[in-house]
Design a protein around this motif. Sequence first.
Motif, PDB file in Angstrom:
ATOM      1  N   GLY A  18      42.248 -38.608 -97.844  1.00 34.23           N
ATOM      2  CA  GLY A  18      43.422 -39.318 -98.103  1.00 34.23           C
ATOM      3  C   GLY A  18      43.803 -40.274 -97.161  1.00 34.23           C
ATOM      4  O   GLY A  18      44.210 -41.366 -97.281  1.00 34.23           O
ATOM      5  N   ALA A  19      44.099 -39.605 -95.758  1.00 38.09           N
ATOM      6  CA  ALA A  19      44.528 -40.283 -94.687  1.00 38.09           C
ATOM      7  C   ALA A  19      43.460 -41.476 -94.003  1.00 38.09           C
ATOM      8  O   ALA A  19      44.103 -42.432 -93.980  1.00 38.09           O
ATOM      9  CB  ALA A  19      44.905 -39.278 -93.676  1.00 38.09           C
ATOM     10  N   ALA A  23      44.696 -45.260 -93.983  1.00 39.26           N
ATOM     11  CA  ALA A  23      44.415 -46.067 -92.847  1.00 39.26           C
ATOM     12  C   ALA A  23      43.475 -47.163 -92.986  1.00 39.26           C
ATOM     13  O   ALA A  23      43.803 -48.417 -92.254  1.00 39.26           O
ATOM     14  CB  ALA A  23      44.001 -45.402 -91.547  1.00 39.26           C
ATOM     15  N   ALA A  24      42.316 -47.004 -93.345  1.00 40.32           N
ATOM     16  CA  ALA A  24      41.397 -48.074 -93.814  1.00 40.32           C
ATOM     17  C   ALA A  24      42.062 -49.264 -94.400  1.00 40.32           C
ATOM     18  O   ALA A  24      41.588 -50.544 -94.265  1.00 40.32           O
ATOM     19  CB  ALA A  24      40.114 -47.461 -94.328  1.00 40.32           C
ATOM     20  N   GLY A  29      41.955 -57.873 -92.985  1.00 37.22           N
ATOM     21  CA  GLY A  29      40.765 -58.450 -93.550  1.00 37.22           C
ATOM     22  C   GLY A  29      40.465 -57.369 -94.737  1.00 37.22           C
ATOM     23  O   GLY A  29      39.304 -58.094 -95.599  1.00 37.22           O
ATOM     24  N   VAL A  30      40.569 -56.183 -94.560  1.00 32.55           N
ATOM     25  CA  VAL A  30      40.283 -55.292 -95.868  1.00 32.55           C
ATOM     26  C   VAL A  30      40.998 -55.584 -96.991  1.00 32.55           C
ATOM     27  O   VAL A  30      42.147 -55.495 -97.079  1.00 32.55           O
ATOM     28  CB  VAL A  30      40.352 -53.968 -95.264  1.00 32.55           C
ATOM     29  CG1 VAL A  30      40.158 -53.016 -96.403  1.00 32.55           C
ATOM     30  CG2 VAL A  30      39.302 -53.565 -94.081  1.00 32.55           C
ATOM     31  N   THR A 100      42.924 -41.850 -87.804  1.00 30.84           N
ATOM     32  CA  THR A 100      42.487 -42.548 -86.660  1.00 30.84           C
ATOM     33  C   THR A 100      41.529 -43.839 -86.980  1.00 30.84           C
ATOM     34  O   THR A 100      41.172 -44.541 -86.548  1.00 30.84           O
ATOM     35  CB  THR A 100      41.476 -41.740 -85.671  1.00 30.84           C
ATOM     36  OG1 THR A 100      40.183 -41.464 -86.431  1.00 30.84           O
ATOM     37  CG2 THR A 100      42.095 -40.349 -85.196  1.00 30.84           C
ATOM     38  N   ALA A 101      41.381 -43.821 -88.395  1.00 30.58           N
ATOM     39  CA  ALA A 101      40.703 -44.964 -88.935  1.00 30.58           C
ATOM     40  C   ALA A 101      41.358 -46.201 -88.830  1.00 30.58           C
ATOM     41  O   ALA A 101      40.948 -47.276 -88.922  1.00 30.58           O
ATOM     42  CB  ALA A 101      40.362 -44.724 -90.584  1.00 30.58           C
ATOM     43  N   ALA A 102      42.697 -46.065 -88.534  1.00 23.12           N
ATOM     44  CA  ALA A 102      43.523 -47.111 -88.285  1.00 23.12           C
ATOM     45  C   ALA A 102      42.864 -48.089 -87.025  1.00 23.12           C
ATOM     46  O   ALA A 102      43.335 -49.339 -86.720  1.00 23.12           O
ATOM     47  CB  ALA A 102      44.946 -46.917 -88.224  1.00 23.12           C
TER      48      ALA A 102
END
Length: 230
Positions: A18-19, A23-24, A29-30, A100-102
Amino acid sequence: MSQVAVVIPAYNEADLVGATVTAAAALPGVDVVVVVDDGSRDATADVAGQAGAAVLRHARNRGKAAAMETGAEAVRLLDQREPGAAARHLLFLDADLGATAAAAGPLITPVAAGEADLAIAVFANRVKQGGHGFVVGLSAAGIRRATGWTPAQPLNGQRCLTRAAFDAARPLARGFGVETAMTIDLKRKGLRVTEVEVDLAHRATGTDLRAQLHRVRQFADVAWALATRR
């Protein structure tokens, strides 16, 4: 300018997916996040959907490469429904990156700028693993022998690439050999491959029996990928 689709293969990652999705989805651009639940026995699919991802499910565990193929095909179908738009770039992320995907944005930059066909992450802060680096060493040595180039983190699954590059890497090697094979195949075809340092981190692999069996599967898949690319 191509948009970016994030594809997240996931297997029993209900605690962090979920986190990771949240973040992603906020990366520059996503515009779509696809989670492929590869036969999970927990609430991975439900958690990912609640976080806003488009969720696809495998009835059984088919392996990482199959999950990547499923997610990329879903993005292709989405692209086809938007005539005239450029095919989305593909950003593959592990499900256990969490918040951390951010920090994955720098992976997108060289691909979006047309400077690279494939950008591979190098984790700035490496989590100590429970293994002894045998699989990493096997992969790195194999890539060096096949292409003359030695990546810093050959098994890193955080990768951004163009649709054309993804298609050039197909059919993907089975299971955990996918990253090693992708790097070799694209380098041999003359595509531009680069590494980008990013501030990402995922769950460390332990030393229990389950973790050791995981490494055995990794080793076998990487060895097979290399054996078929001599």
